[in-house]
Design a protein around this motif. Structure first.
Motif, mmCIF file in Angstrom:
data_model
loop_
_atom_site.group_PDB
_atom_site.id
_atom_site.type_symbol
_atom_site.label_atom_id
_atom_site.label_comp_id
_atom_site.label_asym_id
_atom_site.label_seq_id
_atom_site.Cartn_x
_atom_site.Cartn_y
_atom_site.Cartn_z
ATOM 1 N N SER A 269 0.822 -1.211 0.000
ATOM 2 C CA SER A 269 0.000 0.000 0.000
ATOM 3 C C SER A 269 0.854 1.258 0.000
ATOM 4 C CB SER A 269 -0.946 -0.003 1.211
ATOM 5 O OG SER A 269 -0.208 -0.110 2.418
ATOM 6 N N ARG A 273 0.680 4.188 -2.759
ATOM 7 C CA ARG A 273 0.498 5.569 -2.283
ATOM 8 C C ARG A 273 1.516 6.508 -2.912
ATOM 9 N NH1 ARG A 273 2.835 6.630 3.465
ATOM 10 N NH2 ARG A 273 4.666 6.471 2.106
ATOM 11 N N ASP A 274 2.768 6.108 -2.927
ATOM 12 C CA ASP A 274 3.816 6.953 -3.509
ATOM 13 C C ASP A 274 3.604 7.146 -5.009
ATOM 14 O OD1 ASP A 274 4.909 7.055 -0.993
ATOM 15 O OD2 ASP A 274 6.437 5.521 -1.380
ATOM 16 N N ASN A 277 0.857 9.753 -5.442
ATOM 17 C CA ASN A 277 1.385 11.079 -5.118
ATOM 18 C C ASN A 277 2.237 11.625 -6.263
ATOM 19 O OD1 ASN A 277 0.141 11.221 -2.613
ATOM 20 N ND2 ASN A 277 1.892 10.313 -1.532
ATOM 21 N N GLU A 309 -3.342 3.248 2.357
ATOM 22 C CA GLU A 309 -2.390 4.256 2.827
ATOM 23 C C GLU A 309 -2.604 5.624 2.183
ATOM 24 O OE1 GLU A 309 0.044 4.184 5.187
ATOM 25 O OE2 GLU A 309 -0.818 2.249 5.780
ATOM 26 N N HIS A 310 -3.470 5.721 1.228
ATOM 27 C CA HIS A 310 -3.738 6.993 0.562
ATOM 28 C C HIS A 310 -5.214 7.323 0.759
ATOM 29 C CE1 HIS A 310 -4.000 10.133 -2.477
ATOM 30 N NE2 HIS A 310 -2.686 10.087 -2.637
ATOM 31 N N GLU A 311 -5.510 8.399 1.483
ATOM 32 C CA GLU A 311 -6.878 8.706 1.879
ATOM 33 C C GLU A 311 -7.781 8.965 0.676
ATOM 34 O OE1 GLU A 311 -9.967 9.113 4.601
ATOM 35 O OE2 GLU A 311 -7.916 8.382 4.874
ATOM 36 N N GLU A 312 -7.324 9.763 -0.272
ATOM 37 C CA GLU A 312 -8.158 10.069 -1.433
ATOM 38 C C GLU A 312 -8.326 8.855 -2.333
ATOM 39 O OE1 GLU A 312 -6.262 13.384 -3.243
ATOM 40 O OE2 GLU A 312 -7.029 14.847 -1.793
#
Length: 530
Positions: A269, A273-274, A277, A309-312
């Motif tokens: 995750s 996530r990275d 981003n 791990e990424h809210e959006e």
């Protein structure tokens, strides 16, 4: 020396005959011109013919390019039956010229030719006719749908669904399978004419852009493969896109990053996530909607956990998941899509072995065989293993049984195929049952069934609560034969919607997945009431 001379003389004689034939044909052509043709023969060579180019665009609006000679033409009006009509309307002449219309094309052209021939004669009593200018394209109503900005096009599609025309009988769609076949058909047509998807090029193989096409997690790989090969929906211009695709594979992510027996999914995750981003920093499109117009497709059981791990990414992005479990609080019905889990054993022949037997050749009431894991399968085996001849319930299919009847033949010989959850709620047996024309019996609480936003699962399956496993035979035996025959017919009609075709066709599994993503995106759009 005489033989070659004879051949040479014959050769010259053939040329003389050919010249004579050409002369005769020329004379015949002159006679035809004088007594038959309605216009001088040189018009065929001196006047450029009418050329009309009508490329059809997505909303059935036509663009016309013409080269018109300086001769008279009768008035022509064409109408299109789509929402945005188009007409070719010439300017009004001084005197209307009527032409005879024939059902045969050749006679129709000759009729128009006679009209032109009559106007060429010098008759002092006949009024002059003003040649008409090239036809002018007039578009009635709004601008073409494909030219609208993406947000306005989606708003237009949303409003169209509220007034979908009633579908009485469509040869390509079997109405009992759908919750509302009229809305589905209209939504599908709008998808075909409007939808454009931008695929991010970023991401290295094997996690990105490398589909996994074999095994029980093959659905995510087949969608990735067919999406990247598609030309109808994919656009290279992100400003034209209505949806943005993150082309990663949860299966490849697991193979590349997971440490065996570590029971730690956080590195997976964090990696995703990275990546998101990076996409958000490089392009403006993610931040514009906070990821609401982005989607991903993941069939591995861990697919939902790779987005945590990424809210959006977790809250906004559209996710097509095989593990569509409501209890995990990750899958959101109405926004996310339940992806069918399909087992592909031979990627070069994904459609092999599809089909089943007639109802009269299905002596087994219910069948299941599989590994014992999760909470449902041990309970199923406990109540029904060896307890009833009509209920063929096994763990892994015993060799003594498999030698007599294989797993696939068991499915083809059973009226109902039991599809219990394993570790997760999803099961490839649902699609296997459909392929073998066996009515699926689904035992998985909190499972959102595939394409449940458009399909009516009550018409071709049986859903049994986990607590009702002891009463399984009573529930299945209580279904009347007439209703079973109806359900089994529906399973046959459903097959085409669950097939991975190497070259996608309308309404197949690739298009069903894409449509559900499109449909749920429209559901997220709020129409402001005036």
């Amino acid at each position: 020396m005489k033989e070659p001379r004879r051949r040479y003389k014959g050769y010259r004689m053939n040329w003389r005959k050919l010249v004579c034939v050409v002369a005769i044909m020329t004379a015949v052509g002159v006679v035809l011109q004088t007594y038959v043709l309605p216009y001088p023969l040189n018009n065929l060579f001196l006047v450029p013919p009418v050329t009309v180019s009508l490329p059809e665009v997505s909303n059935s609006t036509y663009f016309v390019k013409e080269t018109i000679p300086m001769v008279s033409f009768p008035s022509i009006v064409t109408k299109n039956s789509s929402n945005i009509a188009s007409e070719i309307i010439p300017s009004v002449p001084v005197v209307e010229v009527r032409a005879e219309v024939s059902s045969r094309r050749g006679r129709g052209r000759r009729g128009r030719g006679r009209g032109n021939m009559n106007t060429n004669k010098k008759n002092p009593n006949e009024p002059k006719v003003v040649p008409q200018p090239p036809p002018k394209l007039v578009v009635l109503g709004q601008r073409p749908i494909w030219s609208l900005p993406p947000d306005k096009a989606l708003l237009y599609a949303k409003k169209e669904l509220e007034h979908a025309p009633i579908v009485a009988d469509d040869p390509d769609l079997y109405a009992p399978l759908f919750r509302n076949v009229s809305i589905f058909k209209r939504s599908y047509e709008l998808m075909e004419s409007i939808l454009k998807v931008y695929i991010y090029k970023e991401g290295k193989r094997p996690i990105f852009h490398q589909p996994h096409l074999r095994g029980i997690y093959a659905s995510e790989g087949w969608f990735l493969k067919l999406m990247e090969e598609n030309r109808q929906f994919v656009t290279r211009d992100p400003k034209r896109a209505h949806l943005f695709y993150l082309p990663y594979s949860a299966r490849q992510l697991q193979l590349a990053l997971y440490v065996p027996d570590s029971h730690n999914l956080k590195p997976l995750s964090i990696f995703l996530r990275d990546h998101v981003n990076m996409i958000a920093a490089k392009y403006p499109f993610w931040n514009r909607t906070r990821g609401a117009d982005h989607f991903l497709v993941a069939c591995h059981d861990w697919g939902p956990y790779t987005v945590t791990e990424h809210e959006e990414l977790l809250r906004n992005t559209l996710k097509a998941l095989c593990n569509a479990d409501l209890s995990e609080k990750i899958f959101v019905p109405g926004r996310d899509v339940s992806l069918p889990e399909t087992t592909i054993r031979r990627p070069r022949k994904p459609l092999r072995g599809i089909g089943g037997k007639r109802v009269s050749q299905r002596p087994i009431l219910a069948f299941f065989a599989g590994n014992m894991h999760g909470r449902v399968r041990p309970a199923l085996l406990q109540y029904w293993d060896g307890k009833d001849e009509d209920m063929r319930i096994y763990g892994p299919l015993p060799n003594r049984v498999a030698r007599v009847m294989s797993y696939a033949v068991h499915m083809k010989s059973s009226r109902f195929c039991i599809c219990p959850m394993g570790y997760e709620v999803n099961s490839p047996r649902i699609v296997e049952a459909i392929y073998n024309e066996c009515v699926p019996v689904i035992i998985a609480d909190n499972f959102v069934l595939p394409f449940s936003e458009v399909l009516d699962w009550k018409s071709f399956s049986v859903v049994v609560a986990e607590k009702d496993i002891p009463n399984l035979k009573v529930i299945l035996s209580a279904i009347p034969l007439r209703r079973y025959l109806w359900m089994q017919t529906n399973v046959k009609m459903l097959q085409k919607h669950f097939l991975w075709n190497p070259r996608p066709i309308r309404y197949d599994l690739f298009h069903m997945v894409l449509h559900s993503i499109w449909f749920n995106r429209l559901n997220q759009i709020q129409i402001q009431q005036q």
